[in-house]
Design a protein around this motif. Structure first.
Motif, PDB file in Angstrom:
ATOM      1  N   PHE A   2       0.838  -1.203   0.000  1.00 31.08           N
ATOM      2  CA  PHE A   2       0.000   0.000   0.000  1.00 31.08           C
ATOM      3  C   PHE A   2       0.875   1.258   0.000  1.00 31.08           C
ATOM      4  O   PHE A   2       0.651   2.186  -0.782  1.00 31.08           O
ATOM      5  CB  PHE A   2      -0.908   0.021   1.228  1.00 31.08           C
ATOM      6  CG  PHE A   2      -2.083  -0.922   1.162  1.00 31.08           C
ATOM      7  CD1 PHE A   2      -2.430  -1.563  -0.017  1.00 31.08           C
ATOM      8  CD2 PHE A   2      -2.850  -1.153   2.298  1.00 31.08           C
ATOM      9  CE1 PHE A   2      -3.514  -2.431  -0.063  1.00 31.08           C
ATOM     10  CE2 PHE A   2      -3.938  -2.014   2.260  1.00 31.08           C
ATOM     11  CZ  PHE A   2      -4.275  -2.654   1.080  1.00 31.08           C
ATOM     12  N   VAL A   3       1.864   1.301   0.868  1.00 31.09           N
ATOM     13  CA  VAL A   3       2.758   2.456   0.961  1.00 31.09           C
ATOM     14  C   VAL A   3       3.468   2.681  -0.369  1.00 31.09           C
ATOM     15  O   VAL A   3       3.548   3.816  -0.874  1.00 31.09           O
ATOM     16  CB  VAL A   3       3.784   2.264   2.092  1.00 31.09           C
ATOM     17  CG1 VAL A   3       4.864   3.342   2.041  1.00 31.09           C
ATOM     18  CG2 VAL A   3       3.099   2.274   3.458  1.00 31.09           C
ATOM     19  N   ARG A  53       2.648   1.737  -3.433  1.00 30.10           N
ATOM     20  CA  ARG A  53       1.751   2.173  -4.517  1.00 30.10           C
ATOM     21  C   ARG A  53       1.369   3.650  -4.348  1.00 30.10           C
ATOM     22  O   ARG A  53       1.391   4.421  -5.320  1.00 30.10           O
ATOM     23  CB  ARG A  53       0.497   1.310  -4.524  1.00 30.10           C
ATOM     24  CG  ARG A  53       0.715  -0.162  -4.805  1.00 30.10           C
ATOM     25  CD  ARG A  53       0.864  -0.469  -6.268  1.00 30.10           C
ATOM     26  NE  ARG A  53      -0.339  -0.194  -7.021  1.00 30.10           N
ATOM     27  CZ  ARG A  53      -0.500  -0.532  -8.312  1.00 30.10           C
ATOM     28  NH1 ARG A  53       0.469  -1.158  -8.954  1.00 30.10           N
ATOM     29  NH2 ARG A  53      -1.616  -0.244  -8.948  1.00 30.10           N
ATOM     30  N   VAL A  54       1.028   4.040  -3.125  1.00 28.69           N
ATOM     31  CA  VAL A  54       0.621   5.427  -2.900  1.00 28.69           C
ATOM     32  C   VAL A  54       1.790   6.376  -3.143  1.00 28.69           C
ATOM     33  O   VAL A  54       1.631   7.456  -3.722  1.00 28.69           O
ATOM     34  CB  VAL A  54       0.049   5.588  -1.480  1.00 28.69           C
ATOM     35  CG1 VAL A  54      -0.171   7.057  -1.141  1.00 28.69           C
ATOM     36  CG2 VAL A  54      -1.259   4.810  -1.351  1.00 28.69           C
ATOM     37  N   ARG A  55       2.986   5.958  -2.720  1.00 27.53           N
ATOM     38  CA  ARG A  55       4.176   6.785  -2.959  1.00 27.53           C
ATOM     39  C   ARG A  55       4.396   7.009  -4.446  1.00 27.53           C
ATOM     40  O   ARG A  55       4.884   8.066  -4.866  1.00 27.53           O
ATOM     41  CB  ARG A  55       5.395   6.113  -2.335  1.00 27.53           C
ATOM     42  CG  ARG A  55       6.660   6.950  -2.402  1.00 27.53           C
ATOM     43  CD  ARG A  55       7.878   6.117  -2.066  1.00 27.53           C
ATOM     44  NE  ARG A  55       7.775   5.529  -0.746  1.00 27.53           N
ATOM     45  CZ  ARG A  55       8.446   4.435  -0.383  1.00 27.53           C
ATOM     46  NH1 ARG A  55       9.221   3.809  -1.248  1.00 27.53           N
ATOM     47  NH2 ARG A  55       8.322   3.959   0.840  1.00 27.53           N
ATOM     48  N   TYR A  99      -7.195  -0.828   4.682  1.00 32.04           N
ATOM     49  CA  TYR A  99      -6.967   0.321   3.808  1.00 32.04           C
ATOM     50  C   TYR A  99      -7.764   1.540   4.266  1.00 32.04           C
ATOM     51  O   TYR A  99      -7.319   2.677   4.081  1.00 32.04           O
ATOM     52  CB  TYR A  99      -7.285  -0.017   2.361  1.00 32.04           C
ATOM     53  CG  TYR A  99      -6.722   1.025   1.413  1.00 32.04           C
ATOM     54  CD1 TYR A  99      -5.355   1.308   1.419  1.00 32.04           C
ATOM     55  CD2 TYR A  99      -7.540   1.758   0.556  1.00 32.04           C
ATOM     56  CE1 TYR A  99      -4.823   2.283   0.593  1.00 32.04           C
ATOM     57  CE2 TYR A  99      -7.015   2.727  -0.278  1.00 32.04           C
ATOM     58  CZ  TYR A  99      -5.653   2.990  -0.249  1.00 32.04           C
ATOM     59  OH  TYR A  99      -5.124   3.964  -1.062  1.00 32.04           O
ATOM     60  N   ARG A 151      -6.002   5.091   4.859  1.00 30.22           N
ATOM     61  CA  ARG A 151      -6.436   6.366   4.268  1.00 30.22           C
ATOM     62  C   ARG A 151      -6.757   7.399   5.345  1.00 30.22           C
ATOM     63  O   ARG A 151      -6.632   8.607   5.110  1.00 30.22           O
ATOM     64  CB  ARG A 151      -7.644   6.155   3.371  1.00 30.22           C
ATOM     65  CG  ARG A 151      -7.345   5.354   2.107  1.00 30.22           C
ATOM     66  CD  ARG A 151      -8.529   5.396   1.152  1.00 30.22           C
ATOM     67  NE  ARG A 151      -8.642   6.695   0.505  1.00 30.22           N
ATOM     68  CZ  ARG A 151      -9.737   7.109  -0.150  1.00 30.22           C
ATOM     69  NH1 ARG A 151     -10.806   6.322  -0.184  1.00 30.22           N
ATOM     70  NH2 ARG A 151      -9.774   8.284  -0.733  1.00 30.22           N
ATOM     71  N   VAL A 163      -3.429   8.806   5.825  1.00 31.01           N
ATOM     72  CA  VAL A 163      -2.891   9.405   4.591  1.00 31.01           C
ATOM     73  C   VAL A 163      -4.079   9.824   3.723  1.00 31.01           C
ATOM     74  O   VAL A 163      -4.468   9.116   2.781  1.00 31.01           O
ATOM     75  CB  VAL A 163      -1.996   8.409   3.823  1.00 31.01           C
ATOM     76  CG1 VAL A 163      -1.252   9.111   2.683  1.00 31.01           C
ATOM     77  CG2 VAL A 163      -1.000   7.740   4.748  1.00 31.01           C
ATOM     78  N   ALA A 166      -4.248   9.467  -0.082  1.00 35.58           N
ATOM     79  CA  ALA A 166      -4.236   8.154  -0.733  1.00 35.58           C
ATOM     80  C   ALA A 166      -5.521   7.964  -1.540  1.00 35.58           C
ATOM     81  O   ALA A 166      -6.616   8.231  -1.040  1.00 35.58           O
ATOM     82  CB  ALA A 166      -4.098   7.054   0.306  1.00 35.58           C
ATOM     83  N   LYS A 217       0.352  13.928   3.672  1.00 36.19           N
ATOM     84  CA  LYS A 217       0.644  13.463   2.310  1.00 36.19           C
ATOM     85  C   LYS A 217       1.857  12.562   2.322  1.00 36.19           C
ATOM     86  O   LYS A 217       2.824  12.800   3.042  1.00 36.19           O
ATOM     87  CB  LYS A 217       0.891  14.642   1.375  1.00 36.19           C
ATOM     88  CG  LYS A 217      -0.348  15.531   1.194  1.00 36.19           C
ATOM     89  CD  LYS A 217      -0.046  16.638   0.191  1.00 36.19           C
ATOM     90  CE  LYS A 217      -1.268  17.536  -0.001  1.00 36.19           C
ATOM     91  NZ  LYS A 217      -1.004  18.614  -0.971  1.00 36.19           N
ATOM     92  N   MET A 218       1.802  11.534   1.487  1.00 35.71           N
ATOM     93  CA  MET A 218       2.942  10.658   1.332  1.00 35.71           C
ATOM     94  C   MET A 218       3.982  11.345   0.479  1.00 35.71           C
ATOM     95  O   MET A 218       3.682  11.888  -0.585  1.00 35.71           O
ATOM     96  CB  MET A 218       2.527   9.346   0.687  1.00 35.71           C
ATOM     97  CG  MET A 218       3.549   8.264   0.736  1.00 35.71           C
ATOM     98  SD  MET A 218       3.694   7.532   2.378  1.00 35.71           S
ATOM     99  CE  MET A 218       2.115   6.728   2.524  1.00 35.71           C
TER     100      MET A 218
END
Length: 311
Positions: free
Chosen positions: A188-189, A191-193, A246, A250, A253, A256, A309-310
């Motif tokens: 997850f981290v 992909r979001v990054r 998830y 969210r 973050v 996300a 925000k990531m």
């Protein structure tokens, strides 16, 4: 007390090394750096670059450092790799463990704390899964982790090398790679990054037992002091669906994106939660972090959360 940590530059290993230092132990690390990183380790830590498949190097390290105990975390941990390269999986997880046990026998190491996995159980017949559950692993990875447990038992019976086997649930936390067993939070981290929507396979109602890496490190230390000959689950004992996970993610973050759902993957287990009461009793250990608290601590330590925000 001198403690050698194999795989100590990796995800769980580096947190274990930090916990050992904080508790007053004298740790050293053996790692081949295939997944681990030197920068994960505190400055000044005694470090040996080597592979557990290399019996001679492993023996020299144990002879030179003279540990009283070993926390054995070095492993091939990816299920898909084990399916594609079962020979490599066997060489690391079984052969590497035998090499370690031989070195421990030869140089008088008192105890091995062995990192096993919930994968040894296979598809659960009942929940929560306790240590008496039938062992029917579904992958070479699960088979190799289970087989190594038998070698530990034999070396204790024949040579007096003591052990504790810890069967981890789904571990998450800072420094985790986006690949490998139990890496859904890291995925997850990642992909979001990258600005991509995470993918949830199936309807998202599949459940897992997510345990924070600091709790796992604490369990590793508890096993140094107690539980001789013990086989115990290390988990929270709480099931969380991937969709719920998830949603929590969210909440921490907000930037996300919504997850994208995809067809379920063949062979994925639908529900998994481990019974951790044996570890609670015999190791005087229990998970200190709830999933929300663990996720929050993870983001604070990763320094990837900036104003929501990531980065």
């Amino acid at each position: 007390m001198r403690v050698l940590v194999t795989g100590g530059a990796g995800f769980i290993g580096s947190h274990t090394v930090e916990a050992l230092l904080a508790a007053g132990y004298q740790p050293a690390v053996l790692d081949n750096l295939s997944r681990g990183r030197r920068e994960n380790l505190p400055a000044g830590i005694e470090f040996y670059q080597g592979d557990v498949r290399d019996a001679q190097t492993l023996g020299r390290v144990v002879e030179q450092f003279q540990p009283r105990a070993v926390i054995h975390l070095a492993a091939q941990v990816d299920v898909q790799t084990s399916l594609g390269r079962p020979d490599e999986d066997m060489a690391v997880n079984i052969g590497g463990t035998i090499n370690l046990l031989e070195a421990c026998r030869q140089y008088g190491v008192d105890k091995v704390v062995y990192a096993s996995s919930a994968a040894v159980y296979g598809d659960p017949q009942y929940l929560p899964v306790d240590e008496r559950h039938p062992l029917r692993p579904l992958s070479p990875y699960g088979i190799s982790k289970h087989t190594a447990e038998h070698y530990l038992e034999a070396y204790r019976a024949v040579y007096g090398v003591n052990y504790v086997v810890l069967r981890y649930a789904n571990v998450y936390g800072p420094r985790q790679d986006a690949t490998g067993e139990g890496g859904v939070v890291a995925i997850f981290v990642d992909r979001v990054r990258r600005g991509q929507a995470p993918v949830i396979f199936g309807d998202g109602e599949q459940t897992r037992d997510f345990i924070y890496v600091r709790d796992v490190a604490a369990a590793n230390l508890a096993a140094l002091r107690r539980g001789d000959g013990l086989v115990a689950n290390i988990s929270t004992g709480r099931a969380t669906s991937v969709s719920q996970l998830y949603q929590l993610f969210r909440g921490l973050v907000p930037a996300a994106p919504p997850a994208r759902y995809a067809p379920p993957r063949p062979g994925d287990i639908q529900h998994s939660v481990l019974d951790c009461r044996l570890a609670n009793k015999e190791l005087a250990w229990q998970a200190a972090y709830s999933l929300p608290a663990g996720l929050q601590d993870m983001f604070m330590n990763m320094k990837q959360l900036n104003a929501g925000k990531m980065t």
